[in-house]
Design an enzyme around this catalytic site. Structure first.
Site, PDB file in Angstrom:
ATOM      1  N   ALA A   1       0.844  -1.203   0.000  1.00 48.28           N
ATOM      2  CA  ALA A   1       0.000   0.000   0.000  1.00 48.28           C
ATOM      3  C   ALA A   1       0.873   1.244   0.000  1.00 48.28           C
ATOM      4  CB  ALA A   1      -0.885  -0.006   1.238  1.00 48.28           C
TER       5      ALA A   1
ATOM      6  N   HIS B   1      -1.772 -24.790  46.289  1.00 46.92           N
ATOM      7  CA  HIS B   1      -0.489 -25.357  46.737  1.00 46.92           C
ATOM      8  C   HIS B   1      -0.262 -26.703  46.079  1.00 46.92           C
ATOM      9  CE1 HIS B   1       2.817 -26.397  49.407  1.00 46.92           C
ATOM     10  NE2 HIS B   1       2.243 -27.583  49.566  1.00 46.92           N
TER      11      HIS B   1
ATOM     12  N   VAL C   1      20.403  -6.314  17.404  1.00 46.62           N
ATOM     13  CA  VAL C   1      20.743  -5.091  18.155  1.00 46.62           C
ATOM     14  C   VAL C   1      19.565  -4.109  18.187  1.00 46.62           C
ATOM     15  CG1 VAL C   1      23.223  -5.303  17.754  1.00 46.62           C
ATOM     16  CG2 VAL C   1      21.811  -4.063  16.092  1.00 46.62           C
TER      17      VAL C   1
ATOM     18  N   GLU D   1      27.792  -8.339  23.649  1.00 44.58           N
ATOM     19  CA  GLU D   1      26.840  -7.293  24.050  1.00 44.58           C
ATOM     20  C   GLU D   1      27.592  -5.983  24.292  1.00 44.58           C
ATOM     21  OE1 GLU D   1      23.508  -6.535  24.581  1.00 44.58           O
ATOM     22  OE2 GLU D   1      24.252  -4.657  25.433  1.00 44.58           O
TER      23      GLU D   1
ATOM     24  N   ALA E   1      -0.222   0.129  10.247  1.00 43.40           N
ATOM     25  CA  ALA E   1       0.234  -0.934  11.174  1.00 43.40           C
ATOM     26  C   ALA E   1       1.342  -1.713  10.471  1.00 43.40           C
ATOM     27  CB  ALA E   1      -0.935  -1.841  11.540  1.00 43.40           C
TER      28      ALA E   1
END
Ligand code: FAD
Ligand code: NAD
Length: 458
Positions: A118, A437, A264, A202, A142
């Site tokens: 679109a 429990h 990342v 990281e 969206a």
């Protein structure tokens, strides 16, 4: 395809878009959904669902491997093998079942699904590349998100985004994961359990830097137990001949990496949409909107990953439902108190509401209660004693404002956490509820008791 006019036009068929379309259809709006690829979007096809299926298969294999060695349960088995092509076929079958289900739900809601890209003509009409021009009273953007790439490691060949990593047809002997966030740790853990030698690189000083050490600690411990090597405050600088070059605080190094998963972060996707024709405000590529997801252009909404906020499927779905109801004339506002987040690592992490630090900054006096799973009968009886549940309350009235937990299978407690927050529970409310429990839920109530200074089991 002939030109069309409708009440409600959705661009993008991910969790945000398909939920918006189904709800609009239910409300009697003439609804069209345009999807360029496959209905279900990132989540069903390339994200949440295939990753959780892979994680499940990896857990089963890891358990089978443990039975071939010395284990506390005394189960004896021979070393298992895995037919990974079959595993992948099963995972793809799960995805197909769900996307088929979504197609059925859209049909039942009388949503017309158009396959194509679109592009906006103006704020009331779009052109689909497959031919149709569609005019609508309301248009919902969206279009979701795509992975961020690194200049030193462009996607292609052995450098994979999560989409390609989840589509691998074999387990690579070695896998380097660049980015120790949600995707890197979920998929990295799965491949480590499936037998790959995994290294995580990281950039931040800790894994999952958005969470505190108490939550992340058990995840790092388990990764190391699985043989995963972790480099913190490190960056990848290139990949050649099955080796990843990295820069760590100790200097340059090279690690084995038959494949490299770059995870990342993700960025909003608006490619080919022709947004320049609308002059909508953006922030870092995200389409900004108010808390009803309305952009400044009347009748144009932006929901899900393409707009600022947590990139989570349930956020997109909740916004999708809301915008359909607004378009149908309902008096709707964004009234959610709780937005849970679950990281499907081993053990899992769930957070909802404010962290202890944020609660203190906002309310001053706070009460914090904790319950470690080492003191929980079910956790002991299921070999899952790592982790804890933590409840954060406002000091002035004991109103619960945040809940965090790390533990085996804790994702299924996220509903209880959200309900407590959304319904405005106080510590006394939670402490007064009878919990079945033996379950990990008992730890949730015990954390409230601890905050009130009357814990029973610790
Ligand atoms: P998307 O799901 O990205 O959908 C957008 C759709 O729009 C796509 O289908 C795309 O093809 C289509 N589109 C884009 N442009 C056009 C156009 N011009 N014309 C027509 N169609 C277009 N979230 C969770 O909550 N839980 C999880 O466990 C989780 N796991 C994840 C694991 C991975 C590996 C990844 C990558 C993501 C994960 N996420 C998870 C995040 C989740 O997938 C996203 O938050 C969610 O999919 C966002 O939904 P959306 O509808 O906004 O966008
Ligand atoms: P992320 O933000 O969770 O993690 C990215 C990580 O990469 C961070 O820890 C960051 O410090 C690190 N990083 C950034 N640049 C780096 C570099 N050059 N070298 C090394 N490390 C670097 O992002 P993601 O894992 O790509 O996931 C994207 C989004 O998808 C998430 O934010 C989340 O919203 C969504 N997601 C959700 C789930 C879930 O709900 N369970 C699962 C997967 C993805």
């Amino acid at each position: 395809m002939a030109d069309m006019t409708c009440d409600f036009l959705v661009i993008g068929g991910g969790p945000g878009g398909y939920v918006a379309a189904i709800r609009a259809g239910q409300l009697g709006l003439k609804t069209v959904l345009i999807e360029k690829d496959v209905v279900g979007g990132t989540c069903l096809n390339f994200g949440c669902i295939p990753s959780k299926a892979l994680i499940h298969a990896a857990e089963k294999f890891d358990a089978a491997v443990s039975f071939a060695g010395d284990n506390a349960l005394g189960i004896q088995s021979t070393a298992p093998s895995i037919d990974y092509a079959k595993t992948v076929g099963w995972k793809d079958g799960v995805v197909d079942t769900l996307t088929g289900g979504v197609r059925g739900l859209l049909k039942r809601a009388k949503v017309e699904v158009v396959n194509g890209i679109a592009q906006f003509i103006d704020g009331k009409a779009v052109q689909v590349d497959t031919g149709a021009r569609i005019t609508a009273k309301t248009i919902v953007i969206a279009t979701g998100s795509t992975p961020v790439d690194l200049p030193s490691l462009p996607f292609g060949g052995d450098v994979l985004s999560s989409t390609e990593a989840l589509a691998l047809t074999h387990v690579p002997p070695s896998l380097a994961v660049v980015g120790g966030g949600y995707i890197g740790l979920e998929i990295g853990t799965a491949f480590a359990k499936l037998g790959a030698r995994v290294t995580v690189v990281e950039a931040g000083p800790s894994l999952l830097p958005q969470y505190d050490a108490e939550l992340v600690g058990p995840v790092g411990k388990r990764l190391r137990a699985l043989g995963v090597t972790i480099h913190l405050s490190a960056r990848a600088t290139g990949h050649e001949n099955g080796r990843l070059r990295i820069k760590t605080p100790d200097g340059m190094a090279q690690i084995d990496a038959d494949k490299v998963l770059v995870a990342v972060g993700r960025k909003p996707y608006t490619g080919g949409l022709g947004l320049d024709r609308l002059a909508l405000p953006t922030d870092g590529g995200f389409i900004t909107a108010n808390d009803r997801c309305e952009t400044p252009m009347r009748g144009v909404f932006a929901i899900g990953d393409v707009s600022p906020g947590p990139m989570l499927a349930h956020r997109a779905m909740a916004e999708g439902e809301m915008v359909a109801e607004i378009a149908a004339g309902h008096a709707r506002v964004w009234d959610k108190q709780a937005m849970p987040a679950t990281c499907f690592t081993d053990p899992e992490i769930v957070t909802v509401g404010l962290s202890p630090q944020d609660a203190k900054a906002r309310f001053g006096e706070t009460k914090i209660g904790r319950f470690p799973f080492i003191a929980n009968g079910r956790a002991l009886a299921t070999e899952g004693t790592e982790g804890m549940v933590r409840v954060v309350a406002r000091g002035q009235d004991n109103r619960i404002v945040g809940i965090q937990a790390v533990g085996q299978g804790i994702s299924e407690l996220s509903s209880a956490f959200s309900i407590a927050l959304d319904m405005g529970a106080r510590l006394e409310d939670l402490a007064a509820i009878v919990q079945s429990h033996p379950t990990r839920s008992e730890g949730f109530a015990e954390a409230a008791l601890q905050a009130l200074g009357r814990a029973i089991h610790i």
